[in-house]
Design an enzyme around this catalytic site. Structure first.
Site, PDB file in Angstrom:
ATOM      1  N   TYR A 187       6.611  -9.707   7.240  1.00 35.38           N
ATOM      2  CA  TYR A 187       6.416  -8.266   7.414  1.00 35.38           C
ATOM      3  C   TYR A 187       6.896  -7.858   8.805  1.00 35.38           C
ATOM      4  O   TYR A 187       6.808  -8.639   9.762  1.00 35.38           O
ATOM      5  CB  TYR A 187       4.941  -7.890   7.282  1.00 35.38           C
ATOM      6  CG  TYR A 187       4.459  -7.727   5.864  1.00 35.38           C
ATOM      7  CD1 TYR A 187       4.566  -6.503   5.221  1.00 35.38           C
ATOM      8  CD2 TYR A 187       3.885  -8.790   5.169  1.00 35.38           C
ATOM      9  CE1 TYR A 187       4.112  -6.330   3.918  1.00 35.38           C
ATOM     10  CE2 TYR A 187       3.424  -8.635   3.864  1.00 35.38           C
ATOM     11  CZ  TYR A 187       3.539  -7.392   3.247  1.00 35.38           C
ATOM     12  OH  TYR A 187       3.093  -7.224   1.964  1.00 35.38           O
ATOM     13  N   ASP A 246       0.826  -1.203   0.000  1.00 40.53           N
ATOM     14  CA  ASP A 246       0.000   0.000   0.000  1.00 40.53           C
ATOM     15  C   ASP A 246       0.862   1.256   0.000  1.00 40.53           C
ATOM     16  O   ASP A 246       2.044   1.228   0.330  1.00 40.53           O
ATOM     17  CB  ASP A 246      -0.891   0.029   1.252  1.00 40.53           C
ATOM     18  CG  ASP A 246      -1.986  -1.018   1.184  1.00 40.53           C
ATOM     19  OD1 ASP A 246      -2.389  -1.397   0.067  1.00 40.53           O
ATOM     20  OD2 ASP A 246      -2.438  -1.468   2.261  1.00 40.53           O
TER      21      ASP A 246
END
Lengths: 248, 248
Positions: free
Chosen positions: A111, A53
């Site tokens: 992540y 994103d």
């Protein structure tokens, strides 16, 4: 035609996300523009392991593409880095088989999310999420463990995210650590088969509510069961999030 | 009228240096604009310990100013931070005597310069100087020691820097260290009575030439003696430089 796999890092701050959007500055656009130049102005399409994103960083993102020209891996790395802007860097170029696919063949992704609960540092404002409250990190770590395993993570994805046919994902490993030198820096990692849009940032927002005492660690079980975005916490901003690794 | 001393940090990247220049975005302008708002729109002048050049960062810069309004130190800190942009942060506010002066009373300043000789990291491009060559850090450290003491540092200041009446400064302490986890990250510190414009960045450029074997550590003695900018090395870019502390 030779297929190449690249490993690259980027500072998400200056981009409108990963995916090409006509005239907007995106990571895919910068990569494809650089490759098209190198490929004698023949268009090149870049297929990444997945999108990130707007504002999200990457330490080791992966992508594949095909080139007609003859070039060594080392020369291609140099050509890419000299044609790319300073906020993207290609770390590795490897020739792969024609049937390799950077998205379909992903086995796992890692992540990292960084939170600072100490004094604000303006030099890190685009790289660490600043949270100006005390957090009970022991409770947060207990809550984090309830997110591990195979679950339907619909509660952690935006309610308008209706283009997924399957919200089931597997989180195989999580960690929560405080920095040895600076205990106000909290690092949370997720290793999983894949992640829905905003999923990590909403899990972090929910963990923060646990850290503040607004939710109990055990509430995570119920939040997952509800399959409803309203059950989870807020979505944390992108600046603390890093795609650290992609495994094939 | 009460005089205040503030300690503040900033990310030099987005500023045209410290000093006010009409319409340009500078640190002094942002501070004065914020303080003027707080001071019922009566103009406030900020006097810092000294300027920093365009792109140079500060971890603990200091400045003084006078205010007419009645306000506690804690409330003033909050008011400042809510009126300042995100790339400046006030860490501390202290009332001081009327005769305190943030520039004239400086006893010493500490600066840090960061160099990365490992793989380029796009996330650190505005915060560490990237140098893509091997460096002999042992030779650099030996050269660094020749800079300590009281010297005329004219060789390390731009040849057009003619508004100084005195180029003599004292460097009381220097260190050169490699990061424990990442030996490719080199940290060089200078503690001194004061520094000329570009002086640290030109000392670093000269040290890098020593690290590359283009100069010997002992050449520093001769370079200082010459009092000529042409004798020293190149001026390193500002992104690696941090004003770390100001002592009174």
């Amino acid at each position: 035609m030779v297929r190449y796999l690249i490993t690259f890092s980027y500072d998400g701050y200056g981009f409108n996300g990963f995916q090409r959007q006509d005239d907007k500055r995106t990571i895919q656009k910068e990569l494809e523009d650089a490759l098209t130049k190198i490929n004698n102005n023949e268009k090149v399409e870049v297929v990444a392991s997945g999108r990130t994103d707007k504002g999200v960083h990457a330490l080791n993102q992966k992508a594949h593409f095909d080139l007609d020209i003859k070039i060594t891996e080392e020369k291609l790395k140099m050509a890419l880095n000299s044609n790319l802007p300073k906020d993207i860097y290609v770390k590795e170029v490897t020739k792969v088989n024609d049937d390799f696919h950077a998205r379909y063949m992903v086995e796992a992704k890692e992540y990292v999310y960084l939170i600072n609960i100490g004094e604000y540092n303006p030099l890190e404002r685009n790289y660490i999420y600043q949270y100006n409250k005390k957090l009970d990190v022991v409770a947060m770590e207990r809550a984090l463990k309830y997110l591990e395993g195979e679950h339907n993570f619909k509660s952690f994805s935006p309610s308008d995210n209706t283009n997924e046919d399957n919200y089931v994902r597997t989180i195989s490993q999580t960690t929560l650590t405080r920095d040895f030198k600076n205990p106000n820096l909290i690092t949370i990692t997720f290793l999983g088969s894949g992640f829905l849009r905003h999923m990590i940032r909403t899990m972090i927002g929910t963990l923060i509510q646990v850290g503040e005492g607004k939710k109990n660690p055990e509430d995570i079980i119920e939040i997952i069961k509800k399959e409803d975005r309203k059950a989870a916490g807020f979505t944390c901003p992108p600046e603390g999030l890093y795609l650290k690794n992609v495994f094939y």
